[in-house]
Design a protein around this motif. Sequence first.
Motif, PDB file in Angstrom:
ATOM      1  N   ALA A 157       0.824  -1.204   0.000  1.00  0.00           N
ATOM      2  CA  ALA A 157       0.000   0.000   0.000  1.00  0.00           C
ATOM      3  C   ALA A 157       0.866   1.264   0.000  1.00  0.00           C
ATOM      4  CB  ALA A 157      -0.923  -0.012   1.217  1.00  0.00           C
ATOM      5  N   ILE A 158       1.934   1.289   0.796  1.00  0.00           N
ATOM      6  CA  ILE A 158       2.813   2.466   0.842  1.00  0.00           C
ATOM      7  C   ILE A 158       3.535   2.651  -0.488  1.00  0.00           C
ATOM      8  CG2 ILE A 158       4.845   3.441   1.976  1.00  0.00           C
ATOM      9  CD1 ILE A 158       3.951   2.046   4.533  1.00  0.00           C
ATOM     10  N   ARG A 159       4.009   1.558  -1.063  1.00  0.00           N
ATOM     11  CA  ARG A 159       4.706   1.663  -2.347  1.00  0.00           C
ATOM     12  C   ARG A 159       3.762   2.127  -3.451  1.00  0.00           C
ATOM     13  NH1 ARG A 159       7.791  -3.674  -3.756  1.00  0.00           N
ATOM     14  NH2 ARG A 159       8.331  -2.343  -5.522  1.00  0.00           N
ATOM     15  N   TYR A 160       2.532   1.645  -3.438  1.00  0.00           N
ATOM     16  CA  TYR A 160       1.562   2.044  -4.467  1.00  0.00           C
ATOM     17  C   TYR A 160       1.222   3.525  -4.336  1.00  0.00           C
ATOM     18  CZ  TYR A 160      -2.819   2.361  -7.052  1.00  0.00           C
ATOM     19  OH  TYR A 160      -3.821   2.739  -7.921  1.00  0.00           O
ATOM     20  N   ARG A 161       1.114   4.005  -3.100  1.00  0.00           N
ATOM     21  CA  ARG A 161       0.731   5.400  -2.891  1.00  0.00           C
ATOM     22  C   ARG A 161       1.855   6.348  -3.305  1.00  0.00           C
ATOM     23  NH1 ARG A 161      -1.725   7.835   2.778  1.00  0.00           N
ATOM     24  NH2 ARG A 161      -2.184   9.940   2.001  1.00  0.00           N
ATOM     25  N   GLN A 162       3.123   5.944  -3.128  1.00  0.00           N
ATOM     26  CA  GLN A 162       4.236   6.827  -3.416  1.00  0.00           C
ATOM     27  C   GLN A 162       4.930   6.488  -4.736  1.00  0.00           C
ATOM     28  OE1 GLN A 162       6.858   6.658  -0.047  1.00  0.00           O
ATOM     29  NE2 GLN A 162       5.350   7.468   1.397  1.00  0.00           N
ATOM     30  N   TRP A 163       4.374   5.597  -5.514  1.00  0.00           N
ATOM     31  CA  TRP A 163       5.050   5.127  -6.726  1.00  0.00           C
ATOM     32  C   TRP A 163       5.099   6.230  -7.784  1.00  0.00           C
ATOM     33  CZ3 TRP A 163       3.397   4.466 -11.804  1.00  0.00           C
ATOM     34  CH2 TRP A 163       4.264   3.736 -12.629  1.00  0.00           C
ATOM     35  N   THR A 164       6.247   6.299  -8.448  1.00  0.00           N
ATOM     36  CA  THR A 164       6.418   7.205  -9.584  1.00  0.00           C
ATOM     37  C   THR A 164       7.199   6.488 -10.670  1.00  0.00           C
ATOM     38  OG1 THR A 164       8.491   8.104  -8.684  1.00  0.00           O
ATOM     39  CG2 THR A 164       6.441   9.259  -8.102  1.00  0.00           C
TER      40      THR A 164
END
Length: 352
Positions: A27-34
């Motif tokens: 969830a954290i990686r998906y929210r901050q993914w670029t």
Amino acid sequence: MPSRLNLPPITRILIITLLSQSILNAAIRYRQWTDESSIVVPYLILVPQLSLIYPWTFLTTTLVESNLFTLGTAGLTIFYGGRYLERAWTSAGFAKFLLVVSIIPNVLSFAILVILFSITGDMRWTLTSINGSIPLQISFLVAFSQLVPSHTVTLFRGIVSLRVPRFPLIHVLTVFLLSLTPLLSIASVLLVTSAFLTSWTYLRFYKSAFPDLETSQTSTLRGDASETFAFAEFFPSPVKPLVAAVSNQIFSVLVSLRICTPFSAADVSASRGETFVQRSAPGGARAEAERRRALALKALDQRLNNVTAKATSKAQPPPSGPSSGVPVQAQPNSQPAMLGETPYQPDREEAK
């Protein structure tokens, strides 16, 4: 977890922690993914350059998976392997094993990546994520090799038959091949190799061989001196002599450094006997412990009866004379009754 699954407590905690941490990491990686950069969560996953201020990641990173394939593999491994080993070793013994095979491989992999950075100057070594349940997977296979060394697994309807001690080496080769794909990184190879050596060393030399309830056996016996658990037994027959020669030399160095202790004759004889509880199947150690506990309770019962009988005989004064017309006959051969037993004496007819 549903109670009908009948999971032991440590195994249940492992599965819950694996799912919660992996979902949180995703969830954290998906929210901050670029598109420009890859995201890591340094307070959950061990990253040499970023996680030194989060020392708990040396433990938590083992239960964080980055994709569905590795998450499914980890879940099945813990569900089946953890349930088996926890019942065979008790929850306390299983928890100690988990701590050893989780923390030590992570520390070794961390150190190797830092050394590689020092040699090459490439920053990518210290930005490599060290995570996943690979240390647990290989360690469970090593433990099975100790518990059931002669068991044979048949695959593909009998086309392939392999003994259990062959699976750790196959797992190491599989992880190495998968590290060439995007599924796993080079850190996985470091984890599987260090966990293989760590788990075998712990089970071979340090793990207590008998549970605490085995009071009739020495509680100081550690490790497994059996020939079936020698390091060379994990390798094919053609290379066994070479592996045995190298491992014996390494063992001699470790003994000289006082890291390992040579096995005594008593250790070797115990590992070959039927009393070596660590090699038994789940339930065997528990049944043997219950039997010994029953014998100990019986012996304690007899001692308490003897003490009670002596105290009673000293407390009662000798009879001064007959208190009635009925004579009292002494029974010198009578034995004190066991605790929980009711002595039976037939009624005597009155003298006429």
